[in-house]
Design a protein around this motif. Structure first.
Motif, PDB file in Angstrom:
ATOM      1  N   GLU A 277      -2.734   2.226 -10.646  1.00 18.12           N
ATOM      2  CA  GLU A 277      -3.685   1.327 -11.303  1.00 18.12           C
ATOM      3  C   GLU A 277      -3.777  -0.021 -10.603  1.00 18.12           C
ATOM      4  O   GLU A 277      -4.857  -0.590 -10.456  1.00 18.12           O
ATOM      5  CB  GLU A 277      -3.283   1.139 -12.769  1.00 18.12           C
ATOM      6  CG  GLU A 277      -4.349   0.465 -13.618  1.00 18.12           C
ATOM      7  CD  GLU A 277      -3.957   0.386 -15.076  1.00 18.12           C
ATOM      8  OE1 GLU A 277      -4.783  -0.080 -15.883  1.00 18.12           O
ATOM      9  OE2 GLU A 277      -2.826   0.772 -15.417  1.00 18.12           O
ATOM     10  N   VAL A 278      -2.642  -0.547 -10.159  1.00 20.47           N
ATOM     11  CA  VAL A 278      -2.642  -1.839  -9.465  1.00 20.47           C
ATOM     12  C   VAL A 278      -3.349  -1.716  -8.115  1.00 20.47           C
ATOM     13  O   VAL A 278      -4.130  -2.585  -7.725  1.00 20.47           O
ATOM     14  CB  VAL A 278      -1.198  -2.355  -9.270  1.00 20.47           C
ATOM     15  CG1 VAL A 278      -1.208  -3.672  -8.499  1.00 20.47           C
ATOM     16  CG2 VAL A 278      -0.512  -2.532 -10.620  1.00 20.47           C
ATOM     17  N   GLY A 279      -3.082  -0.621  -7.394  1.00 17.05           N
ATOM     18  CA  GLY A 279      -3.750  -0.398  -6.120  1.00 17.05           C
ATOM     19  C   GLY A 279      -5.256  -0.283  -6.272  1.00 17.05           C
ATOM     20  O   GLY A 279      -6.027  -0.800  -5.450  1.00 17.05           O
ATOM     21  N   GLN A 280      -5.705   0.382  -7.324  1.00 12.66           N
ATOM     22  CA  GLN A 280      -7.142   0.496  -7.589  1.00 12.66           C
ATOM     23  C   GLN A 280      -7.759  -0.870  -7.869  1.00 12.66           C
ATOM     24  O   GLN A 280      -8.873  -1.168  -7.432  1.00 12.66           O
ATOM     25  CB  GLN A 280      -7.372   1.434  -8.772  1.00 12.66           C
ATOM     26  CG  GLN A 280      -7.009   2.879  -8.497  1.00 12.66           C
ATOM     27  CD  GLN A 280      -7.067   3.739  -9.746  1.00 12.66           C
ATOM     28  OE1 GLN A 280      -7.659   3.366 -10.753  1.00 12.66           O
ATOM     29  NE2 GLN A 280      -6.426   4.897  -9.700  1.00 12.66           N
ATOM     30  N   LYS A 281      -7.010  -1.725  -8.573  1.00 12.63           N
ATOM     31  CA  LYS A 281      -7.497  -3.067  -8.869  1.00 12.63           C
ATOM     32  C   LYS A 281      -7.667  -3.877  -7.585  1.00 12.63           C
ATOM     33  O   LYS A 281      -8.640  -4.631  -7.445  1.00 12.63           O
ATOM     34  CB  LYS A 281      -6.521  -3.772  -9.818  1.00 12.63           C
ATOM     35  CG  LYS A 281      -6.927  -5.193 -10.196  1.00 12.63           C
ATOM     36  CD  LYS A 281      -8.245  -5.211 -10.960  1.00 12.63           C
ATOM     37  CE  LYS A 281      -8.590  -6.621 -11.426  1.00 12.63           C
ATOM     38  NZ  LYS A 281      -9.885  -6.667 -12.159  1.00 12.63           N
TER      39      LYS A 281
ATOM     40  N   ALA B 194       0.840  -1.200   0.000  1.00  7.13           N
ATOM     41  CA  ALA B 194       0.000   0.000   0.000  1.00  7.13           C
ATOM     42  C   ALA B 194       0.875   1.250   0.000  1.00  7.13           C
ATOM     43  O   ALA B 194       0.564   2.251  -0.681  1.00  7.13           O
ATOM     44  CB  ALA B 194      -0.930  -0.004   1.215  1.00  7.13           C
ATOM     45  N   VAL B 195       1.974   1.215   0.741  1.00  5.03           N
ATOM     46  CA  VAL B 195       2.925   2.335   0.740  1.00  5.03           C
ATOM     47  C   VAL B 195       3.520   2.517  -0.659  1.00  5.03           C
ATOM     48  O   VAL B 195       3.618   3.638  -1.174  1.00  5.03           O
ATOM     49  CB  VAL B 195       4.044   2.091   1.777  1.00  5.03           C
ATOM     50  CG1 VAL B 195       5.178   3.107   1.598  1.00  5.03           C
ATOM     51  CG2 VAL B 195       3.490   2.165   3.198  1.00  5.03           C
ATOM     52  N   VAL B 196       3.903   1.411  -1.290  1.00  2.91           N
ATOM     53  CA  VAL B 196       4.495   1.473  -2.629  1.00  2.91           C
ATOM     54  C   VAL B 196       3.500   2.028  -3.647  1.00  2.91           C
ATOM     55  O   VAL B 196       3.849   2.866  -4.492  1.00  2.91           O
ATOM     56  CB  VAL B 196       4.973   0.069  -3.055  1.00  2.91           C
ATOM     57  CG1 VAL B 196       5.363   0.057  -4.538  1.00  2.91           C
ATOM     58  CG2 VAL B 196       6.155  -0.383  -2.198  1.00  2.91           C
TER      59      VAL B 196
ATOM     60  N   LEU C 274      -8.653  -2.571   1.635  1.00  2.00           N
ATOM     61  CA  LEU C 274      -9.211  -1.598   2.578  1.00  2.00           C
ATOM     62  C   LEU C 274      -8.319  -0.368   2.695  1.00  2.00           C
ATOM     63  O   LEU C 274      -8.798   0.771   2.741  1.00  2.00           O
ATOM     64  CB  LEU C 274      -9.381  -2.252   3.955  1.00  2.00           C
ATOM     65  CG  LEU C 274     -10.557  -3.218   4.111  1.00  2.00           C
ATOM     66  CD1 LEU C 274     -10.446  -3.976   5.428  1.00  2.00           C
ATOM     67  CD2 LEU C 274     -11.888  -2.476   4.029  1.00  2.00           C
ATOM     68  N   MET C 275      -7.012  -0.589   2.727  1.00  2.00           N
ATOM     69  CA  MET C 275      -6.077   0.535   2.845  1.00  2.00           C
ATOM     70  C   MET C 275      -6.030   1.378   1.579  1.00  2.00           C
ATOM     71  O   MET C 275      -5.650   2.553   1.608  1.00  2.00           O
ATOM     72  CB  MET C 275      -4.666   0.009   3.178  1.00  2.00           C
ATOM     73  CG  MET C 275      -4.515  -0.460   4.605  1.00  2.00           C
ATOM     74  SD  MET C 275      -2.829  -1.012   4.986  1.00  2.00           S
ATOM     75  CE  MET C 275      -2.880  -2.705   4.426  1.00  2.00           C
ATOM     76  N   LEU C 276      -6.413   0.779   0.452  1.00  2.00           N
ATOM     77  CA  LEU C 276      -6.318   1.472  -0.828  1.00  2.00           C
ATOM     78  C   LEU C 276      -7.662   1.997  -1.318  1.00  2.00           C
ATOM     79  O   LEU C 276      -7.836   2.294  -2.500  1.00  2.00           O
ATOM     80  CB  LEU C 276      -5.700   0.530  -1.873  1.00  2.00           C
ATOM     81  CG  LEU C 276      -4.244   0.158  -1.585  1.00  2.00           C
ATOM     82  CD1 LEU C 276      -3.796  -1.012  -2.447  1.00  2.00           C
ATOM     83  CD2 LEU C 276      -3.319   1.360  -1.797  1.00  2.00           C
ATOM     84  N   GLY C 277      -8.633   2.075  -0.417  1.00  2.00           N
ATOM     85  CA  GLY C 277      -9.896   2.733  -0.746  1.00  2.00           C
ATOM     86  C   GLY C 277     -10.983   1.833  -1.278  1.00  2.00           C
ATOM     87  O   GLY C 277     -11.950   2.336  -1.878  1.00  2.00           O
TER      88      GLY C 277
ATOM     89  N   TYR D 180       2.936   5.976  -2.762  1.00  2.00           N
ATOM     90  CA  TYR D 180       4.062   6.814  -2.320  1.00  2.00           C
ATOM     91  C   TYR D 180       3.866   7.242  -0.859  1.00  2.00           C
ATOM     92  O   TYR D 180       3.882   8.422  -0.532  1.00  2.00           O
ATOM     93  CB  TYR D 180       4.230   8.026  -3.233  1.00  2.00           C
ATOM     94  CG  TYR D 180       4.925   7.703  -4.541  1.00  2.00           C
ATOM     95  CD1 TYR D 180       6.305   7.805  -4.669  1.00  2.00           C
ATOM     96  CD2 TYR D 180       4.183   7.264  -5.635  1.00  2.00           C
ATOM     97  CE1 TYR D 180       6.938   7.492  -5.877  1.00  2.00           C
ATOM     98  CE2 TYR D 180       4.800   6.944  -6.839  1.00  2.00           C
ATOM     99  CZ  TYR D 180       6.192   7.053  -6.947  1.00  2.00           C
ATOM    100  OH  TYR D 180       6.804   6.730  -8.136  1.00  2.00           O
ATOM    101  N   GLY D 181       3.688   6.216  -0.009  1.00  2.00           N
ATOM    102  CA  GLY D 181       3.527   6.501   1.416  1.00  2.00           C
ATOM    103  C   GLY D 181       2.214   7.184   1.752  1.00  2.00           C
ATOM    104  O   GLY D 181       2.161   8.013   2.671  1.00  2.00           O
ATOM    105  N   PHE D 182       1.129   6.831   0.995  1.00  2.00           N
ATOM    106  CA  PHE D 182      -0.213   7.390   1.208  1.00  2.00           C
ATOM    107  C   PHE D 182      -0.262   8.901   0.937  1.00  2.00           C
ATOM    108  O   PHE D 182      -1.127   9.608   1.464  1.00  2.00           O
ATOM    109  CB  PHE D 182      -0.714   7.095   2.640  1.00  2.00           C
ATOM    110  CG  PHE D 182      -0.797   5.625   2.948  1.00  2.00           C
ATOM    111  CD1 PHE D 182      -1.853   4.854   2.484  1.00  2.00           C
ATOM    112  CD2 PHE D 182       0.202   5.015   3.703  1.00  2.00           C
ATOM    113  CE1 PHE D 182      -1.924   3.497   2.766  1.00  2.00           C
ATOM    114  CE2 PHE D 182       0.145   3.660   3.992  1.00  2.00           C
ATOM    115  CZ  PHE D 182      -0.925   2.893   3.524  1.00  2.00           C
ATOM    116  N   SER D 183       0.647   9.368   0.085  1.00  2.00           N
ATOM    117  CA  SER D 183       0.667  10.798  -0.248  1.00  2.00           C
ATOM    118  C   SER D 183      -0.090  11.101  -1.543  1.00  2.00           C
ATOM    119  O   SER D 183      -0.388  12.264  -1.828  1.00  2.00           O
ATOM    120  CB  SER D 183       2.111  11.296  -0.382  1.00  2.00           C
ATOM    121  OG  SER D 183       2.777  10.647  -1.459  1.00  2.00           O
TER     122      SER D 183
END
Length: 288
Positions: A137-141, A124-126, A221-224, A129-132
């Motif tokens: 695209e991968v995180g959204q998936k 999730a950090v990767v 959950l961490m990625l929305g 960029y540290g939740f900034s």
């Protein structure tokens, strides 16, 4: 490939179950933690490949790299101990009790979850960029996967729960076959080839693996992702764990144990065997 015959590798399965049931808490946790972490990295790898190439089959073909690595390193997944430890109990191995079996399952669950959660936070950090920034695209998936495989089941009610359970059963039928497959060969190449096939099948078919989900859903959950912790537990993790237990034990562990460790009597009997099986008075009458 140095193939090992079924009666011999079933003996190895029972030995492995005994070893895991009697292992120290320290070693159990370390091995489970690393197994959960490595499998989580493999899941992140497979999702990244699928998103970047648009080819889900390619992601499934490459996902087993994590499974092979963790088993060659001697680490433990919950899905594997579900299948192996009960065999040592059935075989009445010394020191293996219902309590020691449940203890092993509990510590492996906690270790797997901790390892998968660690990687979920790191990824999730990767991806942000540290939740900034917003997830890539991968995180959204990952968020979409979490929604479709929790709320998506809940929308179908009891039918959705049944589907989830069956996918859990089918998953550990294949995953435990992969665990056993590693015992079918004495060479590294043979172990990898035989493990690869069933793991690729389960991942591509979208079956539910409790440890993979320990990464997918917390990271979602961490990625929305549009679902809650309760959705994850009730509409995925708990039914998946039960399904994995049933699938691995019923379709792999017990079937192999019953037919190779507790083999039934052959129906083909030689004449001397037939005579020996007759009542004593009948044999005496035949000899008169």
């Amino acid at each position: 490939m140095s193939y090992v015959n079924p009666p011999d590798f079933v003996g190895k399965m029972i030995d492995a179950g005994e070893s895991k049931a009697t292992m120290s808490t320290r070693d159990t946790l370390i091995r489970a933690y690393m197994a959960g972490a490595i499998l989580a990295l493999a899941a992140a790898f497979a999702v990244t490949i699928t998103v970047q190439t648009g080819n889900a089959l390619l992601g499934a073909v490459l996902f087993p790299v994590g499974f092979c690595l963790l088993y060659l390193l001697g680490f433990d997944l919950l899905t594997g101990v579900f299948t192996l430890v009960p065999l040592a109990l059935l075989d009445k191995r010394r020191g293996v009790t219902v309590r020691s079996m449940l203890r092993n399952w509990g510590w492996v669950f906690l270790g797997n979850f901790a390892g998968a959660l660690t990687v979920a936070v790191m990824m999730a950090v990767v991806f942000t960029y540290g939740f900034s920034v917003d997830p890539n695209e991968v995180g959204q998936k990952l968020g979409e996967i979490g929604h479709s495989r929790t709320v998506g089941y809940a929308e179908h009610g009891a039918a959705g729960m049944l589907t989830l359970f069956i996918r859990g059963v089918l998953c550990n039928w294949m995953v435990s076959t992969g665990v056993v497959a590693a015992m079918m060969s004495t060479s590294v190449s043979g172990k990898v080839i035989t493990m690869w096939m069933p793991i690729m099948l389960f991942f591509y078919m979208g079956f539910e693996h409790s440890v993979v989900n320990m990464f997918l859903f917390p990271s979602g959950l961490m990625l929305g992702g549009d679902f809650s912790l309760a959705d994850y537990l009730v509409w995925n993790e708990i039914p998946t764990v039960v399904g994995n237990l049933v699938g691995g034990l019923a379709f792999v562990g017990l079937t192999l144990f019953a037919t190779h460790a507790r083999t039934g009597k052959s129906r083909l009997m030689l004449p001397d065997d037939v005579a020996a099986a007759q009542p004593a008075e009948k044999r005496e009458g035949a000899n008169a």
